[in-house]
Scaffold this active site. Structure first.
Site, short mmCIF file in Angstrom:
data_model
loop_
_atom_site.label_atom_id
_atom_site.label_comp_id
_atom_site.label_asym_id
_atom_site.label_seq_id
_atom_site.Cartn_x
_atom_site.Cartn_y
_atom_site.Cartn_z
N CYS A 146 -16.59 1.82 19.78
CA CYS A 146 -16.98 0.47 19.36
C CYS A 146 -18.45 0.18 19.64
CB CYS A 146 -16.09 -0.57 20.04
SG CYS A 146 -14.39 -0.62 19.40
N ARG B 172 -2.49 -2.65 -7.22
CA ARG B 172 -2.12 -3.52 -6.10
C ARG B 172 -1.26 -4.66 -6.62
NH1 ARG B 172 -2.69 -0.03 -3.26
NH2 ARG B 172 -3.83 0.16 -1.28
N CYS C 132 -12.04 -2.98 19.80
CA CYS C 132 -11.96 -3.63 21.11
C CYS C 132 -13.31 -4.14 21.58
CB CYS C 132 -11.36 -2.67 22.14
SG CYS C 132 -12.47 -1.33 22.67
N CYS D 233 0.86 -1.18 0.00
CA CYS D 233 0.00 0.00 0.00
C CYS D 233 0.90 1.24 0.00
CB CYS D 233 -0.90 -0.01 1.23
SG CYS D 233 -1.87 1.49 1.50
N HIS D 234 0.40 2.35 -0.50
CA HIS D 234 1.20 3.57 -0.54
C HIS D 234 1.63 4.00 0.86
CE1 HIS D 234 2.17 7.88 -1.07
NE2 HIS D 234 2.61 7.47 -2.24
N THR D 235 0.85 3.67 1.88
CA THR D 235 1.21 4.02 3.25
C THR D 235 2.53 3.35 3.66
OG1 THR D 235 -1.12 4.26 3.83
CG2 THR D 235 0.43 4.01 5.65
N ARG E 226 -7.02 2.28 17.74
CA ARG E 226 -6.93 3.21 16.61
C ARG E 226 -5.50 3.25 16.09
NH1 ARG E 226 -9.34 9.13 17.63
NH2 ARG E 226 -10.91 7.73 18.57
N CYS F 77 -6.99 -2.57 3.76
CA CYS F 77 -6.72 -1.13 3.87
C CYS F 77 -7.39 -0.34 2.76
CB CYS F 77 -5.21 -0.86 3.90
SG CYS F 77 -4.80 0.90 4.09
N HIS G 51 0.72 -4.07 5.81
CA HIS G 51 -0.52 -4.05 6.59
C HIS G 51 -1.74 -4.50 5.80
CE1 HIS G 51 -0.33 -0.13 4.60
NE2 HIS G 51 -1.63 -0.04 4.75
N GLU G 52 -1.56 -4.90 4.55
CA GLU G 52 -2.65 -5.52 3.79
C GLU G 52 -2.27 -6.98 3.59
OE1 GLU G 52 -4.44 -1.91 1.02
OE2 GLU G 52 -3.35 -3.54 0.08
N CYS H 267 -15.12 0.18 24.06
CA CYS H 267 -15.05 1.64 24.19
C CYS H 267 -16.30 2.30 23.57
CB CYS H 267 -13.78 2.17 23.51
SG CYS H 267 -13.82 2.11 21.71
N CYS I 117 -11.91 3.13 17.27
CA CYS I 117 -11.67 2.50 18.56
C CYS I 117 -10.64 3.28 19.39
CB CYS I 117 -11.21 1.07 18.35
SG CYS I 117 -10.77 0.17 19.85
#
Length: 417
Positions: free
Chosen positions: A106, A410, A100, A48-50, A118, A178, A70-71, A103, A114
């Site tokens: 959620c 992707r 979670c 991902c670009h992140t 988060r 993501c 993260h994907e 909270c 969250c």
């Protein structure tokens, strides 16, 4: 996989030792999951670009060595104390944000932000004990957004893991972790266009194309793509098809192409564009007036919905100001620079235009992501068209090259070669 439960696992991981330098495949040690955690065997991951943004470390405090990613999609190898919603063998998607379940966010039907889980891009350790689960010869290696999927095994908080249908192909649904859900949800969950409506999408990267897919799924009849990069409108090496919408006419410039080949390219391009739902294009640089005015003239006063997916403050303002008064809704997805300021005349609000923001498409990871997977399984959501490349894990740096050159949407990285 159960014979490894409670033990340290040695496996391969792509480690970023320095900002902007190629990742190095290393043998890492992955500790067992602690209370509230899950250890996953990653089968497929994507870039991902992140990942690229934090790997380059141009706009934030560098944190290295680090395992990005993260994907992804994988299988639960073992679970820590107190984890009851997941078990070894479950197919799952790790997510950079969590749920979670306790909270106020959620418990709210209106929020997915969250308090506990988060996203935190500065954290390189697990929240349970502020320690890393990764090490190389005793040296800790930092986590990334709680997922670190560029490793054959990773440890994730259980609240950041969505259990999904075991029949779902992980090499396809892994991209839902993501960008695709971010854009898709911005349209279907937040903008909520009605069938037959008009939607403008600002930015035609992966997130913007996912937003366009959401508009297509919602039944929008006019989906207008807005982008500054002319290559987004290009097809082939000798043809530049520039869509400049003026009085509902399309202008086409041709370089050294015969009419028969041009028509073949036109048909192919229009088919490809329609795959993502986009059926009209505007490049703001082609006009001598603000793009919001161009769109307003095209649509008799403005589009019904607009989704901004660039992070450009000017694109955000244009997206808001291009929606129709009385009922228009604009949704901001992109992340602006920290010093940016959104400026528009208050009358734009008083004339009943609505501005909204969204995070991860307003999807709650554990609750909603399994349902998105089912949409794919039923054929309602198309994912294959987002996947442009597939490479073995040993060639992971190619994925970075593809993205930096703008050649991929992707790229799937296969962990088992």
């Amino acid at each position: 996989m159960s014979n490894t439960a409670g033990q340290v696992i040695k496996c391969r991981a792509a480690v970023a030792w320095e900002a902007g330098k190629p990742l190095v495949i290393e043998e890492v040690e992955v500790a067992p999951p602690q209370a509230g955690e899950v250890r996953l065997k990653i089968l497929f991951t994507s870039l991902c670009h992140t990942d690229v943004y934090f790997w380059e470390a141009k706009g934030q405090t560098p944190l290295f060595p680090r395992i990005f990613g993260h994907e992804a999609g994988g299988i639960v190898e073992s679970v820590g104390e107190g984890v009851t919603n997941l078990k070894p063998g479950d197919h799952a998607l790790p997510v950079f944000t969590g749920e979670c379940g306790e909270c106020p966010h959620c418990k709210s039907e209106e929020s997915n932000m969250c308090n506990l889980l988060r996203i935190n891009t500065d954290r390189g350790v697990m929240i349970n004990d502020n320690k890393s689960r990764f090490s190389i010869k005793g040296q800790p290696v930092h986590h990334f957004v709680g997922t670190s999927t560029f490793s054959e095994y990773t440890v994730v908080h259980a609240g950041c893991v969505a259990k999904i249908n075991p029949d779902a192909p992980l090499d396809k649904v892994c991209i839902l972790s993501c960008g695709i859900c971010t854009g898709l949800g911005a349209t279907v969950n937040v903008a909520k266009p009605k069938p037959g409506s008009s939607v403008a999408i600002f930015g035609l990267g992966a997130v913007g194309l996912a937003a366009a897919e959401g508009a297509r799924m919602s039944g929008a009849s006019r989906i207008i793509g807005v982008d500054l990069v002319s290559s987004r409108f290009e097809l082939g090496t000798n043809t530049m098809i520039s869509y400049s919408v003026k009085c509902f006419k399309i202008e086409v410039s041709i370089n050294s192409m015969n009419i028969h080949l041009l028509m073949a390219f036109l048909i192919l391009f229009m088919f490809a564009a329609k795959k993502f739902g986009v059926n009209e294009f505007v490049n703001p640089k082609d006009h001598d007036k603000p793009v919001q005015q161009v769109i307003a003239e095209m649509t008799d006063g403005g589009v019904d919905r607009a989704v901004e997916c660039t992070g450009s403050i000017q694109a955000m303002i244009s997206a808001f100001e291009c929606v129709h008064d009385g009922w228009g809704v604009a949704v901001l997805v992109g992340v602006p620079n920290k010093d940016d300021a959104f400026k528009t005349h208050p009358m734009n609000f008083l004339n009943e235009r609505t501005l909204k923001g969204t995070f991860y498409g307003n999807y709650k990871p554990r609750t909603d992501l399994p349902n998105v997977v089912e949409q794919y399984m039923k054929g309602e959501l198309e994912l294959e068209k987002f996947i442009t490349h597939s490479i073995p894990f040993s060639e992971i740096n190619k994925a970075f090259d593809y993205m930096l050159k703008g050649e991929s949407i992707r790229c799937i990285i296969r962990m088992e070669e």
